[in-house]
Scaffold this motif. Sequence first.
Motif, short mmCIF file in Angstrom:
data_model
loop_
_atom_site.label_atom_id
_atom_site.label_comp_id
_atom_site.label_asym_id
_atom_site.label_seq_id
_atom_site.Cartn_x
_atom_site.Cartn_y
_atom_site.Cartn_z
N VAL A 72 0.90 -1.19 -0.01
CA VAL A 72 0.03 0.53 0.02
C VAL A 72 1.02 1.53 -0.01
O VAL A 72 0.81 2.21 -0.63
CB VAL A 72 -0.81 0.11 1.58
N GLY A 73 1.91 1.54 0.82
CA GLY A 73 3.34 2.44 0.44
C GLY A 73 3.40 2.73 -0.54
O GLY A 73 3.53 3.72 -0.92
N VAL A 107 4.86 12.78 2.07
CA VAL A 107 4.67 11.14 1.70
C VAL A 107 4.48 10.14 2.56
O VAL A 107 4.10 9.80 3.12
CB VAL A 107 6.13 11.10 0.74
N ILE A 108 5.73 10.55 3.79
CA ILE A 108 5.99 9.96 4.87
C ILE A 108 4.58 10.01 5.81
O ILE A 108 3.59 8.58 6.33
CB ILE A 108 6.79 10.20 5.75
N GLY A 255 3.70 1.05 5.88
CA GLY A 255 3.19 2.17 5.09
C GLY A 255 4.86 2.84 4.49
O GLY A 255 5.62 3.10 3.14
N VAL A 256 5.26 3.24 5.32
CA VAL A 256 6.41 4.14 5.55
C VAL A 256 7.24 3.37 4.25
O VAL A 256 8.54 4.12 3.53
CB VAL A 256 7.07 4.13 6.71
N SER A 257 7.70 2.40 4.77
CA SER A 257 9.29 1.59 4.51
C SER A 257 8.13 1.15 3.04
O SER A 257 9.66 1.51 2.43
CB SER A 257 9.06 -0.10 5.06
N GLY A 258 7.44 1.13 2.49
CA GLY A 258 6.98 0.99 1.36
C GLY A 258 7.14 2.20 0.58
O GLY A 258 7.58 1.73 -1.06
N SER A 259 7.13 3.22 1.05
CA SER A 259 6.90 4.57 0.46
C SER A 259 8.58 4.47 -0.51
O SER A 259 8.89 4.95 -1.37
CB SER A 259 6.05 5.55 0.95
N MET A 260 9.41 3.75 0.81
CA MET A 260 10.54 4.23 0.68
C MET A 260 11.25 3.28 0.01
O MET A 260 12.28 3.93 -1.12
CB MET A 260 11.53 4.19 1.95
#
Length: 374
Positions: A72-73, A107-108, A255-260
């Motif tokens: 999801v992230g 984003v985060i 979610g945060v690790s997915g965006s990264m």
Amino acid sequence: MMTTLMKKNRLATFLIAAIALLIFPILLQQGGNAWVRIVDMALLYVLLALGLNIVVGYAGLLDLGYVAFFAVGAYLFALLGSPHLASAFPAVAAAFPNGLHLPIWAVIPMAAVLAACFGVLLGVPVLKLRGDYLAIVTLGFGEIIRVFLNNLDRPINLTNGPKGINQIDSMKFFGLDLGETHHLFGIEITSVSMYYYLFLALVIVSVIICHRLENSRIGRAWMAIREDEIAAKAMGINTRNMKLLAFGMGATFGGVSGSMFAAFQGFVSPESFSLMESVMIVAMVVLGGIGHLPGVILGALLLAALPEVLRHVAGPLQAMTGGRLDSSILRQLLIALAMITIMLSRPRGLWPAPEHGKSLNKTPGKDPIQSINP
């Protein structure tokens, strides 16, 4: 005097560790960016393991669909940081002709909030499930998310289906593009090293958050639910809200690790979020030591780096058999054997929590009951 000396020694240890962590990628990149990339991915897995440790380690809720929050992230950042939305939706192209390019401070939080909503969405129907039943339902949730990502390319092309989304923006921080090479005091810092410092900062913040949660009233309530849910409810703990909070808090890390991950790779596809990823994240938590932050970090680093290290072992073994053994299958076999060996020798994990499994201090030759009630 002794307390002051201990504080000075602790401060010196922290300073040495901080300096070592700061210069580590600069030294490692001398051998090639591939090694720094491996460390970057290991730090991302540490983030994921810390989030899953909240659900599994603190609250005792076995979640086999944790990779869904990671997905999801990643897709949130991919949609907001690539030309895909503008090409698929003319209204978006008209409103944002140059595309959506959100800064890191936007984003985060967005990735964390969206993943937390999905975590609560998962938690609501499984509140009364435990053990194997909970594992099966969460596993199904993870697969549902992956199937949706794989098929939401028609009738409206939202995720681009199995082809994935590319041309994703690199992470930018106050005008500093982490996707480019920079120079500081004459030292070249490559893109993968820049991401290393970002991921390291997120890991440090996550460790502080998890440590504070563990020692808080919320953390103690989670551990009470983990040990005995009926007793926790009898003591006045709202187990429903605490479980939902555990799912939501754990999902924010995913979610945060997915965006990264999306910014770091520049490409996402449903193949990156398979069931095996969830299993590996659970294995990191269990292998390191359930509920113990240093153990979880150690397990994540080892299991993230072990496959890359075993590449150098699987290659020669494949050559010895004349190519009859596939190196990737052989590498998975070696990983499984290593995990089995570790769990047989260290059933509580490599670095278990000191409180976990603590037994009564027995006096040799004396009944423990009599030692309590003389």
